[in-house]
Design a protein around this motif. Structure first.
Motif, mmCIF file in Angstrom:
data_model
loop_
_atom_site.group_PDB
_atom_site.id
_atom_site.type_symbol
_atom_site.label_atom_id
_atom_site.label_comp_id
_atom_site.label_asym_id
_atom_site.label_seq_id
_atom_site.Cartn_x
_atom_site.Cartn_y
_atom_site.Cartn_z
ATOM 1 N N MET A 27 24.908 -21.004 -43.317
ATOM 2 C CA MET A 27 24.441 -19.705 -43.803
ATOM 3 C C MET A 27 25.376 -18.591 -43.363
ATOM 4 O O MET A 27 25.697 -17.691 -44.152
ATOM 5 C CB MET A 27 23.016 -19.429 -43.319
ATOM 6 N N ALA A 28 25.817 -18.640 -42.128
ATOM 7 C CA ALA A 28 26.745 -17.607 -41.650
ATOM 8 C C ALA A 28 28.058 -17.672 -42.416
ATOM 9 O O ALA A 28 28.626 -16.637 -42.781
ATOM 10 C CB ALA A 28 26.979 -17.784 -40.151
ATOM 11 N N TRP A 29 28.537 -18.868 -42.671
ATOM 12 C CA TRP A 29 29.767 -19.047 -43.426
ATOM 13 C C TRP A 29 29.594 -18.518 -44.849
ATOM 14 O O TRP A 29 30.455 -17.810 -45.380
ATOM 15 C CB TRP A 29 30.130 -20.526 -43.419
ATOM 16 N N GLN A 30 28.461 -18.830 -45.474
ATOM 17 C CA GLN A 30 28.223 -18.380 -46.831
ATOM 18 C C GLN A 30 28.092 -16.860 -46.926
ATOM 19 O O GLN A 30 28.592 -16.255 -47.860
ATOM 20 C CB GLN A 30 26.937 -19.012 -47.381
ATOM 21 N N MET A 31 27.432 -16.260 -45.971
ATOM 22 C CA MET A 31 27.181 -14.820 -46.050
ATOM 23 C C MET A 31 28.447 -13.997 -45.803
ATOM 24 O O MET A 31 28.441 -12.791 -46.019
ATOM 25 C CB MET A 31 26.069 -14.413 -45.089
ATOM 26 N N THR A 32 29.512 -14.632 -45.370
ATOM 27 C CA THR A 32 30.775 -13.916 -45.219
ATOM 28 C C THR A 32 31.641 -14.047 -46.463
ATOM 29 O O THR A 32 32.729 -13.479 -46.498
ATOM 30 C CB THR A 32 31.565 -14.428 -44.002
ATOM 31 N N ARG A 33 31.201 -14.768 -47.455
ATOM 32 C CA ARG A 33 31.956 -14.931 -48.693
ATOM 33 C C ARG A 33 31.686 -13.741 -49.614
ATOM 34 O O ARG A 33 30.626 -13.127 -49.572
ATOM 35 C CB ARG A 33 31.585 -16.215 -49.428
ATOM 36 N N ALA A 34 32.641 -13.435 -50.486
ATOM 37 C CA ALA A 34 32.584 -12.235 -51.321
ATOM 38 C C ALA A 34 31.564 -12.332 -52.452
ATOM 39 O O ALA A 34 30.975 -11.327 -52.824
ATOM 40 C CB ALA A 34 33.960 -11.945 -51.904
ATOM 41 N N GLY A 35 31.338 -13.463 -53.012
ATOM 42 C CA GLY A 35 30.419 -13.569 -54.134
ATOM 43 C C GLY A 35 29.772 -14.932 -54.198
ATOM 44 O O GLY A 35 30.129 -15.851 -53.454
ATOM 45 N N PRO A 36 28.805 -15.100 -55.126
ATOM 46 C CA PRO A 36 28.107 -16.385 -55.232
ATOM 47 C C PRO A 36 29.031 -17.557 -55.550
ATOM 48 O O PRO A 36 28.790 -18.663 -55.084
ATOM 49 C CB PRO A 36 27.106 -16.150 -56.373
ATOM 50 N N ALA A 37 30.079 -17.321 -56.315
ATOM 51 C CA ALA A 37 30.990 -18.423 -56.644
ATOM 52 C C ALA A 37 31.675 -18.968 -55.387
ATOM 53 O O ALA A 37 31.897 -20.176 -55.268
ATOM 54 C CB ALA A 37 32.039 -17.955 -57.649
ATOM 55 N N ARG A 38 31.982 -18.098 -54.450
ATOM 56 C CA ARG A 38 32.623 -18.538 -53.205
ATOM 57 C C ARG A 38 31.610 -19.090 -52.203
ATOM 58 O O ARG A 38 32.000 -19.715 -51.228
ATOM 59 C CB ARG A 38 33.395 -17.392 -52.583
ATOM 60 N N MET A 39 30.334 -18.840 -52.436
ATOM 61 C CA MET A 39 29.296 -19.345 -51.532
ATOM 62 C C MET A 39 28.989 -20.815 -51.772
ATOM 63 O O MET A 39 28.242 -21.414 -51.006
ATOM 64 C CB MET A 39 28.015 -18.520 -51.682
ATOM 65 N N VAL A 40 29.548 -21.379 -52.804
ATOM 66 C CA VAL A 40 29.310 -22.788 -53.117
ATOM 67 C C VAL A 40 30.116 -23.696 -52.183
ATOM 68 O O VAL A 40 29.676 -24.793 -51.840
ATOM 69 C CB VAL A 40 29.657 -23.060 -54.596
ATOM 70 N N ALA A 41 31.284 -23.235 -51.742
ATOM 71 C CA ALA A 41 32.188 -24.081 -50.956
ATOM 72 C C ALA A 41 31.597 -24.583 -49.635
ATOM 73 O O ALA A 41 31.747 -25.774 -49.324
ATOM 74 C CB ALA A 41 33.505 -23.348 -50.710
ATOM 75 N N PRO A 42 30.934 -23.734 -48.812
ATOM 76 C CA PRO A 42 30.435 -24.266 -47.535
ATOM 77 C C PRO A 42 29.428 -25.415 -47.665
ATOM 78 O O PRO A 42 29.608 -26.466 -47.033
ATOM 79 C CB PRO A 42 29.822 -23.038 -46.861
ATOM 80 N N PRO A 43 28.367 -25.288 -48.498
ATOM 81 C CA PRO A 43 27.472 -26.445 -48.591
ATOM 82 C C PRO A 43 28.122 -27.639 -49.277
ATOM 83 O O PRO A 43 27.814 -28.789 -48.947
ATOM 84 C CB PRO A 43 26.265 -25.922 -49.381
ATOM 85 N N ALA A 44 29.054 -27.378 -50.196
ATOM 86 C CA ALA A 44 29.757 -28.495 -50.839
ATOM 87 C C ALA A 44 30.607 -29.238 -49.826
ATOM 88 O O ALA A 44 30.643 -30.477 -49.819
ATOM 89 C CB ALA A 44 30.609 -27.969 -51.997
ATOM 90 N N ALA A 45 31.283 -28.505 -48.947
ATOM 91 C CA ALA A 45 32.089 -29.148 -47.906
ATOM 92 C C ALA A 45 31.216 -29.955 -46.956
ATOM 93 O O ALA A 45 31.573 -31.076 -46.560
ATOM 94 C CB ALA A 45 32.878 -28.092 -47.134
ATOM 95 N N ALA A 46 30.062 -29.392 -46.595
ATOM 96 C CA ALA A 46 29.145 -30.116 -45.700
ATOM 97 C C ALA A 46 28.612 -31.377 -46.378
ATOM 98 O O ALA A 46 28.512 -32.438 -45.741
ATOM 99 C CB ALA A 46 28.000 -29.209 -45.277
#
Length: 180
Positions: free
Chosen positions: A150-169
């Motif tokens: 969540m912390a990693w996602q909330m530092t991303r600029a937009g929803p498209a970039r918020m996909v990467a952290p859970p995808a990586a996990a």
């Protein structure tokens, strides 16, 4: 000997306070003197001397902070303003974006963290850990991983970039699961 070391600690805190004004050399000398006094107390009286010296330093620093707070002028208050981030969006697109961010950060990140925690549990079981140990590890690891995601996602600029952290996990969890 103890009284002299405690007096040195008081002088050290005073030097550090004088260094607040921008004189870094004075502050550095204060820190060095304080460390030397604490080492003297620790060498002479062990943990007890270290504790007494630390409490003396804390009390002196607290006295300086209280004095600075008492003598400093009160700040002027500005009229409170409402932050635009807490207002409801006026367009449907903005509302949809907020819902998408919520879905990405809460349930999707939760599932990715759970998947990764289960994969680590499988690896630990494969390595010979007991059921109780792996269960406790999973229960401890999942909220930590979720918070990191969540912390990693909330530092991303937009929803498209918020996909990467859970995808990586999720990909890491899948790789670990396959390795187990």
């Amino acid at each position: 000997m103890i009284a002299a070391a405690l007096l040195l600690i008081l002088v050290a805190v005073a030097l550090v306070r004088l260094g607040w004004g921008g004189r870094r050399g004075v502050a550095g000398a204060g820190w060095a003197l304080g460390i030397a006094a604490l080492l003297m107390l620790a060498a002479r009286d062990g943990a007890w001397g270290l504790a007494i010296g630390t409490v003396t330093g804390i009390a002196a620093a607290l006295a300086f902070v209280l004095h600075a707070g008492w003598t400093s002028p009160a700040k002027t208050r500005r009229a409170p303003r409402e932050a635009p981030a807490i207002l409801l969006p006026r367009r449907w697109h903005d509302l949809g974006r907020r819902v998408l961010v919520f879905v990405l950060v809460v349930p999707i990140a939760f599932c990715a963290a759970q998947w990764l925690a289960f994969a680590v549990q499988a690896v630990a079981r494969r390595a010979g850990a007991g059921d109780a140990d792996t269960m406790v590890m999973t229960l401890l690891l999942q909220p930590i991983l979720w918070a990191v995601l969540m912390a990693w996602q909330m530092t991303r600029a937009g929803p498209a970039r918020m996909v990467a952290p859970p995808a990586a996990a999720a990909l890491l969890g899948t790789a670990l699961w396959c390795a187990a």
